[in-house]
Design a protein around this motif. Structure first.
Motif, PDB file in Angstrom:
ATOM      1  N   THR A 197      19.848  15.110   2.803  1.00 17.09           N
ATOM      2  CA  THR A 197      19.909  15.436   4.028  1.00 17.09           C
ATOM      3  C   THR A 197      18.238  16.020   5.573  1.00 17.09           C
ATOM      4  O   THR A 197      18.466  15.523   5.943  1.00 17.09           O
ATOM      5  N   ILE A 223      28.017  10.982   7.069  1.00 15.68           N
ATOM      6  CA  ILE A 223      26.430  11.652   7.181  1.00 15.68           C
ATOM      7  C   ILE A 223      25.443  11.050   6.859  1.00 15.68           C
ATOM      8  O   ILE A 223      24.239  10.808   7.256  1.00 15.68           O
ATOM      9  N   ASN A 248      26.232  18.357   1.294  1.00 16.79           N
ATOM     10  CA  ASN A 248      26.733  18.602   2.547  1.00 16.79           C
ATOM     11  C   ASN A 248      27.903  19.223   2.416  1.00 16.79           C
ATOM     12  O   ASN A 248      28.420  19.818   2.807  1.00 16.79           O
ATOM     13  N   ASP A 279      28.686  15.604   8.433  1.00 13.07           N
ATOM     14  CA  ASP A 279      29.520  15.282   7.241  1.00 13.07           C
ATOM     15  C   ASP A 279      31.052  14.997   7.362  1.00 13.07           C
ATOM     16  O   ASP A 279      31.628  15.153   5.650  1.00 13.07           O
TER      17      ASP A 279
END
Length: 524
Positions: A387, A496, A164, A407
């Motif tokens: 993700t 996240i 991220n 995030d």
């Protein structure tokens, strides 16, 4: 909430970084850095992120459950238990990783020999039992299960699948984590110089030593706006107020008030992912709606249960990880599995508002959800999984139509509250109420708002949770009054990982009302 204060790194802190020594551990690609803080920093209080000790890392294992997209019905119960067993193995291995810092510093092979090697053997045995479960019902397990046994070490501040660090927040929040050493928390959060300095975060930070760290927070006033007025994305949900709608769109809404869990209905189970397994979630959930949800619940008990919702025909279960402020509070679960024993510590915060709303499709009418439909949105293991299934959204009141963070946890200005938002999958395969990996039976609409592959548009569940949170204060790379959502211990309380769970238990009459309101453009 007041704004955070920022200070330059002290000379002692700079010397501590200069004194660090890196040690690579064999087999896992794991890199550690050792930081020594001043006595002043060591005694800075229980609710301050620790700056002393070894820079801890975490464990990253392939998510077996996401690979099993087709499990025979006769094997499902045993497979679910083995998947829960795999989660337990990771939790135990992470606890050992966290408890053996000195041994790892003294022996470069310790982690591989004492943690990762034995973990691989345990996982191999569990995977073999899954293969046998398939065979017992005359089926063949997927190829390649053996390749899912090895786990690796992941330096804190990094994720798999690209991570991220690129800043999904729209602002340039790129963490520069130099082997866990000097995370600068996004040199430019929305164009401003945001020197939150994660550098002094010895260990993984947090009251329990497994996060969050200073680099997990950002002053929302310094983040560049990233919510388009004409948002038209597959996960837009309530953020898509300006979505272009076609003539056949369903533009109505239907709201349900189920309270904020003021009656403190908590547990650490997850009946969707780990039915029949106590502490299957390894973190604590808030529950509203259905009042009889635990590891041993089933469709019959759901239907017979009471509900906290104002519309008594809605016995659906809406549940999500609790949010805590790490202020040193010894909560009721301080010594329990899923609570303090697994790194989820601090005062549990009850939301001020929990808004539940069903919305329509920008391109078509919707059909009713089937009773007992299960949906999980987001990924509780996104920090290590990557993700692909992440769907976290954080903001502050007054900023929701400008900034959504995925995030980072926001630091909100005075008078503004923290907001967690969720927009669930809105396309259904038309047949199944669940799937082996708990995802394949539902999907998000595509970029144009259409359901692909023969899937049908259903009312999209959206949720908005609002919290009054003590303002986190970041100074010298430490965060005081950090807040975080509960999670698996090895996920380090990264934002996240936020997720939400839903089991639809509306009676047919109420579901018909939802569909009618949404399809006719009414606000109900």
């Amino acid at each position: 909430m007041g704004r955070n204060t920022r200070k330059r790194r002290s000379s002692l802190a700079t010397k501590a970084i200069a004194a660090s020594a890196a040690l690579a551990l064999g087999g896992g690609g794991l890199i550690w850095a050792n930081f020594y803080a001043s006595a002043h920093e060591e005694n800075s209080g229980q609710n301050r992120t620790k700056a002393a000790g070894a820079q801890m890392a975490t464990i990253s294992c392939p998510d077996v459950g996401q690979k099993l997209t087709d499990v025979p019905g006769g094997a499902k119960a045993n497979v679910d238990k083995e998947l829960a067993n795999l989660d337990k193995q990771i939790t135990e291995a992470y606890a050992r990783l966290a408890a053996t810092r000195r041994a790892q510093q003294n022996d470069a092979n310790f982690a591989q020999n004492a943690i990762f090697g034995p973990l691989k053997e345990k996982r191999s045995a569990a995977l073999e039992r899954i293969r046998i479960d398939f065979k017992r019902v005359g089926a063949t397990a997927p190829d390649g299960l053996d390749a899912l046994a090895p786990c690796t070490g992941t330096p804190a501040g990094q994720t798999n699948a690209g991570g991220n660090g690129g800043g999904q927040n729209g602002g340039q929040n790129g963490d520069q984590n130099q082997n866990g050493g000097q995370g600068q928390n996004g040199g430019q959060a929305g164009g401003g110089q945001d020197q939150n300095g994660g550098g002094q975060q010895g260990g993984n930070g947090g009251q329990a030593g497994n996060g969050p760290v200073a680099a997990d927070f950002v002053d929302i006033t310094k983040v560049r706006p990233n919510v388009s007025k004409k948002a038209n994305t597959r996960k837009a949900g309530r953020f898509g107020k300006g979505r272009n709608s076609t003539k056949g769109a369903s533009t109505g809404t239907f709201s349900v008030n189920c309270g904020v869990n003021q009656n403190k209905n908590y547990n650490t189970d997850n009946v969707i992912v780990a039915p029949g397994v106590t502490n299957g979630a390894h973190h604590t959930h808030d529950y509203v709606g259905n009042q009889d949800v635990n590891a041993f619940s089933n469709n019959d008990t759901f239907a017979a249960a009471g509900t906290s919702c104002d519309k008594k025909g809605d016995k659906s279960s809406y549940y999500w990880p609790v949010m805590r402020v790490q202020d040193g509070t010894q909560e009721f679960d301080q010594n329990n599995d899923g609570g303090g024993k697994e790194g989820n510590v601090g005062k549990i915060l009850t939301a001020k508002q929990a808004e539940i709303k069903y919305v329509g499709s920008p391109t078509s009418k919707v059909v009713g959800m089937p009773k007992f439909l299960r949906i999980i949105t987001g990924d509780a293991k996104a920090f290590t999984n990557g993700t692909a299934n992440a769907n976290a959204h954080f903001s502050c009141t007054g900023f929701e139509d400008k900034v959504q963070l995925t995030d980072k946890y926001p630091i909100c200005p005075k008078g503004s509250d923290v907001v967690r938002s969720f927009a669930f999958q809105s396309c259904w395969d038309g047949q199944n109420t669940d799937s082996a990996n708990h995802r394949s039976h539902v999907a998000f609409a595509d970029a144009n708002g259409n359901c692909a592959g023969g899937f049908k548009a259903i009312p999209q569940l959206t949720m908005r949770l609002v919290y009054s949170v003590p303002t986190p204060v970041i100074a010298n790379g430490q965060v005081k009054n950090a807040y975080a959502v509960d999670g698996f211990p090895e996920q380090l309380h990264k934002p996240i990982n936020d997720h939400d769970d839903f089991i639809s238990v509306m009676d047919q009459n109420l579901m018909n009302q939802v569909v009618s309101c949404v399809n006719t453009g009414r606000k109900c």
